[in-house]
Design a protein around this motif. Structure first.
Motif, PDB file in Angstrom:
ATOM      1  N   TRP A  89     -13.645  47.109  37.769  1.00 50.81           N
ATOM      2  CA  TRP A  89     -12.689  47.318  38.861  1.00 50.81           C
ATOM      3  C   TRP A  89     -11.768  46.112  39.021  1.00 50.81           C
ATOM      4  N   LEU A 127      -4.759  52.802  33.880  1.00 50.87           N
ATOM      5  CA  LEU A 127      -5.345  51.796  34.775  1.00 50.87           C
ATOM      6  C   LEU A 127      -5.591  52.372  36.168  1.00 50.87           C
ATOM      7  N   THR A 180     -11.046  43.746  36.813  1.00 47.98           N
ATOM      8  CA  THR A 180     -10.191  43.600  35.641  1.00 47.98           C
ATOM      9  C   THR A 180      -9.015  44.568  35.696  1.00 47.98           C
ATOM     10  N   CYS A 181      -9.288  45.805  36.088  1.00 43.90           N
ATOM     11  CA  CYS A 181      -8.214  46.804  36.178  1.00 43.90           C
ATOM     12  C   CYS A 181      -7.206  46.443  37.264  1.00 43.90           C
ATOM     13  N   LEU A 204      -0.162  53.351  30.103  1.00 41.53           N
ATOM     14  CA  LEU A 204      -1.101  52.285  30.448  1.00 41.53           C
ATOM     15  C   LEU A 204      -1.278  52.180  31.957  1.00 41.53           C
ATOM     16  N   LYS A 205      -0.188  52.300  32.699  1.00 45.10           N
ATOM     17  CA  LYS A 205      -0.289  52.243  34.167  1.00 45.10           C
ATOM     18  C   LYS A 205      -1.109  53.406  34.706  1.00 45.10           C
ATOM     19  N   LEU A 214      -8.677  54.493  36.013  1.00 46.42           N
ATOM     20  CA  LEU A 214      -9.861  53.627  35.974  1.00 46.42           C
ATOM     21  C   LEU A 214     -10.138  52.979  37.326  1.00 46.42           C
ATOM     22  N   ILE A 215      -9.098  52.598  38.042  1.00 44.28           N
ATOM     23  CA  ILE A 215      -9.273  51.984  39.356  1.00 44.28           C
ATOM     24  C   ILE A 215      -9.891  52.988  40.330  1.00 44.28           C
ATOM     25  N   ALA A 242      -5.084  43.545  35.901  1.00 45.39           N
ATOM     26  CA  ALA A 242      -4.181  44.017  34.848  1.00 45.39           C
ATOM     27  C   ALA A 242      -3.043  44.841  35.432  1.00 45.39           C
ATOM     28  N   TYR A 243      -3.343  45.691  36.385  1.00 44.31           N
ATOM     29  CA  TYR A 243      -2.292  46.507  37.010  1.00 44.31           C
ATOM     30  C   TYR A 243      -1.314  45.616  37.792  1.00 44.31           C
TER      31      TYR A 243
END
Length: 81
Positions: free
Chosen positions: A66, A8, A68-69, A4-5, A11-12, A72-73
């Motif tokens: 961006w 993310l 949201t990611c 997941l990290k 995605l970032i 979340a991170y």
């Protein structure tokens, strides 16, 4: 959680690159750095109003992804998940 990290982070990075690209595609409003590099000359021959509105929507969508990611991170890092 490591997957997941990594997802993310990917995605970032991708959304950061797309965000820079879409911001740079916007038409200059004059009086700024865009005029220094010839943006004032081409501002009259810029995109139509519809294209500019669509570019605004795309930019806001990428900004939302961006943000949201990033949040979340940050939550994953804070709670050590």
């Amino acid at each position: 959680m490591a997957v997941l990290k990594v997802a993310l982070l990917v995605l970032i990075v991708l959304s950061s690159l797309l965000l820079m690209l879409t911001v740079l595609m916007h038409k200059g409003r004059g009086g700024g750095i865009s005029d220094m590099f010839g943006g004032g000359i081409s501002s009259t021959a810029g995109s139509s109003g519809v294209a500019e509105r669509n570019l605004n929507r795309i930019t806001i969508g990428i900004l939302t992804v961006w943000t949201t990611c990033i949040v979340a991170y940050g939550i994953l890092l804070k709670f050590g998940l």
